[in-house]
Design an enzyme around this catalytic site. Sequence first.
Site, PDB file in Angstrom:
ATOM      1  N   ARG A  24       7.837  -3.231   1.409  1.00 33.76           N
ATOM      2  CA  ARG A  24       7.125  -4.156   2.305  1.00 33.76           C
ATOM      3  C   ARG A  24       8.128  -5.050   3.032  1.00 33.76           C
ATOM      4  O   ARG A  24       7.884  -6.208   3.303  1.00 33.76           O
ATOM      5  CB  ARG A  24       6.116  -5.008   1.521  1.00 33.76           C
ATOM      6  CG  ARG A  24       5.017  -4.189   0.907  1.00 33.76           C
ATOM      7  CD  ARG A  24       3.704  -4.955   0.773  1.00 33.76           C
ATOM      8  NE  ARG A  24       2.709  -4.045   0.245  1.00 33.76           N
ATOM      9  CZ  ARG A  24       2.438  -3.918  -1.075  1.00 33.76           C
ATOM     10  NH1 ARG A  24       3.061  -4.675  -1.965  1.00 33.76           N
ATOM     11  NH2 ARG A  24       1.537  -3.054  -1.473  1.00 33.76           N
ATOM     12  N   CYS A  28      14.633  -7.652  -2.312  1.00 32.17           N
ATOM     13  CA  CYS A  28      15.313  -6.377  -2.543  1.00 32.17           C
ATOM     14  C   CYS A  28      15.497  -5.729  -1.178  1.00 32.17           C
ATOM     15  O   CYS A  28      14.523  -5.562  -0.439  1.00 32.17           O
ATOM     16  CB  CYS A  28      14.454  -5.481  -3.433  1.00 32.17           C
ATOM     17  SG  CYS A  28      13.770  -6.352  -4.860  1.00 32.17           S
ATOM     18  N   ASP A  62       4.673   7.894  -2.062  1.00 29.70           N
ATOM     19  CA  ASP A  62       3.571   7.309  -1.317  1.00 29.70           C
ATOM     20  C   ASP A  62       3.566   8.022   0.032  1.00 29.70           C
ATOM     21  O   ASP A  62       4.508   7.886   0.818  1.00 29.70           O
ATOM     22  CB  ASP A  62       3.788   5.795  -1.158  1.00 29.70           C
ATOM     23  CG  ASP A  62       2.477   5.042  -1.173  1.00 29.70           C
ATOM     24  OD1 ASP A  62       1.534   5.507  -0.494  1.00 29.70           O
ATOM     25  OD2 ASP A  62       2.389   4.004  -1.840  1.00 29.70           O
ATOM     26  N   ARG A  96     -10.204   0.966  -6.810  1.00 29.95           N
ATOM     27  CA  ARG A  96      -9.209  -0.077  -7.047  1.00 29.95           C
ATOM     28  C   ARG A  96      -8.621  -0.557  -5.735  1.00 29.95           C
ATOM     29  O   ARG A  96      -8.573   0.196  -4.753  1.00 29.95           O
ATOM     30  CB  ARG A  96      -8.106   0.412  -7.987  1.00 29.95           C
ATOM     31  CG  ARG A  96      -7.344   1.638  -7.513  1.00 29.95           C
ATOM     32  CD  ARG A  96      -6.727   2.327  -8.725  1.00 29.95           C
ATOM     33  NE  ARG A  96      -5.798   3.386  -8.393  1.00 29.95           N
ATOM     34  CZ  ARG A  96      -6.159   4.643  -8.070  1.00 29.95           C
ATOM     35  NH1 ARG A  96      -7.442   4.961  -7.969  1.00 29.95           N
ATOM     36  NH2 ARG A  96      -5.252   5.561  -7.810  1.00 29.95           N
ATOM     37  N   ARG A 141      -7.430   1.300  -0.556  1.00 28.12           N
ATOM     38  CA  ARG A 141      -7.158   2.688  -0.175  1.00 28.12           C
ATOM     39  C   ARG A 141      -7.914   3.665  -1.071  1.00 28.12           C
ATOM     40  O   ARG A 141      -8.311   4.734  -0.623  1.00 28.12           O
ATOM     41  CB  ARG A 141      -5.656   2.930  -0.263  1.00 28.12           C
ATOM     42  CG  ARG A 141      -5.223   4.345  -0.005  1.00 28.12           C
ATOM     43  CD  ARG A 141      -3.723   4.497  -0.211  1.00 28.12           C
ATOM     44  NE  ARG A 141      -2.947   3.817   0.790  1.00 28.12           N
ATOM     45  CZ  ARG A 141      -1.832   3.133   0.539  1.00 28.12           C
ATOM     46  NH1 ARG A 141      -1.380   3.033  -0.690  1.00 28.12           N
ATOM     47  NH2 ARG A 141      -1.160   2.573   1.506  1.00 28.12           N
ATOM     48  N   TYR A 142      -8.079   3.312  -2.336  1.00 23.51           N
ATOM     49  CA  TYR A 142      -8.792   4.176  -3.283  1.00 23.51           C
ATOM     50  C   TYR A 142     -10.139   3.534  -3.589  1.00 23.51           C
ATOM     51  O   TYR A 142     -10.236   2.320  -3.670  1.00 23.51           O
ATOM     52  CB  TYR A 142      -8.009   4.298  -4.590  1.00 23.51           C
ATOM     53  CG  TYR A 142      -6.607   4.823  -4.436  1.00 23.51           C
ATOM     54  CD1 TYR A 142      -6.374   6.178  -4.238  1.00 23.51           C
ATOM     55  CD2 TYR A 142      -5.517   3.964  -4.509  1.00 23.51           C
ATOM     56  CE1 TYR A 142      -5.087   6.663  -4.121  1.00 23.51           C
ATOM     57  CE2 TYR A 142      -4.216   4.442  -4.389  1.00 23.51           C
ATOM     58  CZ  TYR A 142      -4.005   5.788  -4.194  1.00 23.51           C
ATOM     59  OH  TYR A 142      -2.723   6.268  -4.076  1.00 23.51           O
ATOM     60  N   CYS A 165      13.114  -2.997   0.010  1.00 25.59           N
ATOM     61  CA  CYS A 165      11.689  -3.267  -0.232  1.00 25.59           C
ATOM     62  C   CYS A 165      10.765  -2.445   0.670  1.00 25.59           C
ATOM     63  O   CYS A 165      10.965  -2.369   1.878  1.00 25.59           O
ATOM     64  CB  CYS A 165      11.390  -4.744  -0.024  1.00 25.59           C
ATOM     65  SG  CYS A 165       9.633  -5.133  -0.247  1.00 25.59           S
ATOM     66  N   CYS A 222       8.873 -13.741  -2.785  1.00 18.02           N
ATOM     67  CA  CYS A 222       9.393 -13.089  -3.990  1.00 18.02           C
ATOM     68  C   CYS A 222      10.550 -13.945  -4.516  1.00 18.02           C
ATOM     69  O   CYS A 222      11.168 -14.687  -3.763  1.00 18.02           O
ATOM     70  CB  CYS A 222       9.949 -11.707  -3.662  1.00 18.02           C
ATOM     71  SG  CYS A 222       8.709 -10.578  -3.041  1.00 18.02           S
ATOM     72  N   LYS A 266      -0.540   7.726  -3.210  1.00 13.23           N
ATOM     73  CA  LYS A 266       0.578   8.265  -3.996  1.00 13.23           C
ATOM     74  C   LYS A 266       0.205   9.585  -4.657  1.00 13.23           C
ATOM     75  O   LYS A 266      -0.909   9.746  -5.134  1.00 13.23           O
ATOM     76  CB  LYS A 266       0.945   7.272  -5.102  1.00 13.23           C
ATOM     77  CG  LYS A 266       1.446   5.931  -4.578  1.00 13.23           C
ATOM     78  CD  LYS A 266       1.732   4.983  -5.727  1.00 13.23           C
ATOM     79  CE  LYS A 266       1.941   3.570  -5.250  1.00 13.23           C
ATOM     80  NZ  LYS A 266       0.691   2.947  -4.727  1.00 13.23           N
ATOM     81  N   ASP A 286      10.487   4.784  -0.039  1.00 13.79           N
ATOM     82  CA  ASP A 286       9.657   4.925   1.168  1.00 13.79           C
ATOM     83  C   ASP A 286      10.526   4.918   2.431  1.00 13.79           C
ATOM     84  O   ASP A 286      11.676   4.490   2.401  1.00 13.79           O
ATOM     85  CB  ASP A 286       8.643   3.776   1.222  1.00 13.79           C
ATOM     86  CG  ASP A 286       7.625   3.878   0.088  1.00 13.79           C
ATOM     87  OD1 ASP A 286       7.104   4.983  -0.118  1.00 13.79           O
ATOM     88  OD2 ASP A 286       7.365   2.854  -0.574  1.00 13.79           O
TER      89      ASP A 286
HETATM   90  C1  LIG Z   1      -0.041   2.042  -5.267  1.00 12.73           C
HETATM   91  C2  LIG Z   1      -1.343   1.589  -4.848  1.00 12.73           C
HETATM   92  C3  LIG Z   1      -2.398   1.481  -5.763  1.00 12.73           C
HETATM   93  C4  LIG Z   1      -2.242   1.803  -7.227  1.00 12.73           C
HETATM   94  O1  LIG Z   1      -2.050   3.161  -7.411  1.00 12.73           O
HETATM   95  P1  LIG Z   1      -2.002   3.745  -8.882  1.00 12.73           P
HETATM   96  O2  LIG Z   1      -1.666   5.181  -8.673  1.00 12.73           O
HETATM   97  O3  LIG Z   1      -3.344   3.508  -9.489  1.00 12.73           O
HETATM   98  O4  LIG Z   1      -0.940   2.984  -9.628  1.00 12.73           O
HETATM   99  C5  LIG Z   1      -3.625   1.068  -5.314  1.00 12.73           C
HETATM  100  N1  LIG Z   1      -3.827   0.771  -4.012  1.00 12.73           N
HETATM  101  C6  LIG Z   1      -2.846   0.875  -3.111  1.00 12.73           C
HETATM  102  C7  LIG Z   1      -3.135   0.537  -1.712  1.00 12.73           C
HETATM  103  C8  LIG Z   1      -1.561   1.274  -3.489  1.00 12.73           C
HETATM  104  O5  LIG Z   1      -0.583   1.350  -2.590  1.00 12.73           O
HETATM  105  S1  SF4 Z   2      10.515  -4.853  -3.917  1.00 14.61           S
HETATM  106 FE1  SF4 Z   2       9.805  -6.160  -2.252  1.00 14.61          FE
HETATM  107  S2  SF4 Z   2       7.879  -7.055  -3.010  1.00 14.61           S
HETATM  108 FE2  SF4 Z   2       9.017  -6.298  -4.805  1.00 14.61          FE
HETATM  109  S3  SF4 Z   2      10.274  -8.062  -5.498  1.00 14.61           S
HETATM  110 FE3  SF4 Z   2      11.564  -6.838  -4.154  1.00 14.61          FE
HETATM  111  S4  SF4 Z   2      11.314  -7.835  -2.151  1.00 14.61           S
HETATM  112 FE4  SF4 Z   2       9.576  -8.497  -3.420  1.00 14.61          FE
END
Ligand SMILES: *Cc1c(COP(=O)(O)O)cnc(C)c1O
Ligand code: SF4
Length: 342
Positions: A109, A104, A306, A91, A87-88, A107, A100, A313, A269
């Site tokens: 995801r 959670c 996010d 990174r 996305r960035y 979560c 996991c 974010k 989220d």
């Molecule tokens: C959260 C996230 C990051 C890391 O973001 P930082 O602000 O650098 O901690 C990088 N890529 C994606 C897709 C993310 O969701």
């Molecule tokens: S928040 Fe989601 S990805 Fe993170 S440990 Fe919990 S279940 Fe796993």
Amino acid sequence: MSTLRTLEALERERLVTPDARLEAAAQSMAIAITSDMVALIDRGDLAHDPIARQFVPSAEETVISADELADPIGDEARSPVKGIVHRYPDRLLLKPLHACPVYCRFCFRREKVGPGGEALSDAEIEAALDYIRSHSEIWEVILTGGDPLMLAPRRMAKLIAGIDAIGHVAVIRIHSRVPIVEPGRLTDEMVAAVRPKRAALWFAVHCNHPRELGAAARAALARLADAGIPLMGQTVLLKGINDDVETLDRLMRDLVTARVKPYYLHHPDLVRGTGHFRVSIRQGRALVKALRGRLSGLAQPTYVLDVPGGHGKVPIGPSYLGDDPDALTVEDAFGAAHRYPG
Ligand SMILES: *Cc1c(COP(=O)(O)O)cnc(C)c1O
Ligand code: SF4
């Protein structure tokens, strides 16, 4: 006792009572509660216990509001290769598996995580590494999932070595809940496996409540810190778990004394079936403002959202500057306003 993975196991442990809506909740997301976490649950007040609430499914998960999304942070749209979210520019995320140690219930995801399923094969890992190799702007690789520490140490060592061999990657970051929820996985072999020879490693631990930081979790964090690995903390702001200033104050202090620098406090989220965990941004900002007046700068996380739809974010904490550029005022951490020239 091993990890509890079924409603029946939770019933046997007297953590739930049978309910048809619970079956539906359990079907929408896998269950896992490690014995380390079960041991920390206070059975006197299960409904309000901050550990139980995070991991024990509840009928409230079947309530889905119109604002909630299957892919709340837009990972899908930014995935050029299986396992990568880019996305960035500088990174990206690399998700070697979706398992996991715990699941959670809030979560972000939620629709993706679960045992088995989408672990990357060796060939898929190689394709992901190829993507990183061919993008020289990638400065940082963030291992997430699922929980990357669910990999066996030998596979982890191989993955880290593969990333470390890519010269333009300067930083490897691991996001994990393992040191907290299943500290026994953090053996000396695992600590050795996560350490690259060349790149800088940063380790982010997900921790939401001071009660999660038991003796075993602290010892696991100490093994990482003693190995010279810088630690940072990420916390999800959760209704009924940590949405009060005393709990957040205690958590941030306990993280710092465990040598973990609080990094992000995540606004929850818009995940389907998690309305019972969501606080308002207004409440979040008030909490963060209260922390500013109480805590060392070392213990201050950045409150982030996010942006739904895959926009990344941004910090959403309170502002201390007045709006008038000609008569600048700044508010101090205790609420008093002051003029600032210019
Ligand atoms: C959260 C996230 C990051 C890391 O973001 P930082 O602000 O650098 O901690 C990088 N890529 C994606 C897709 C993310 O969701
Ligand atoms: S928040 Fe989601 S990805 Fe993170 S440990 Fe919990 S279940 Fe796993």
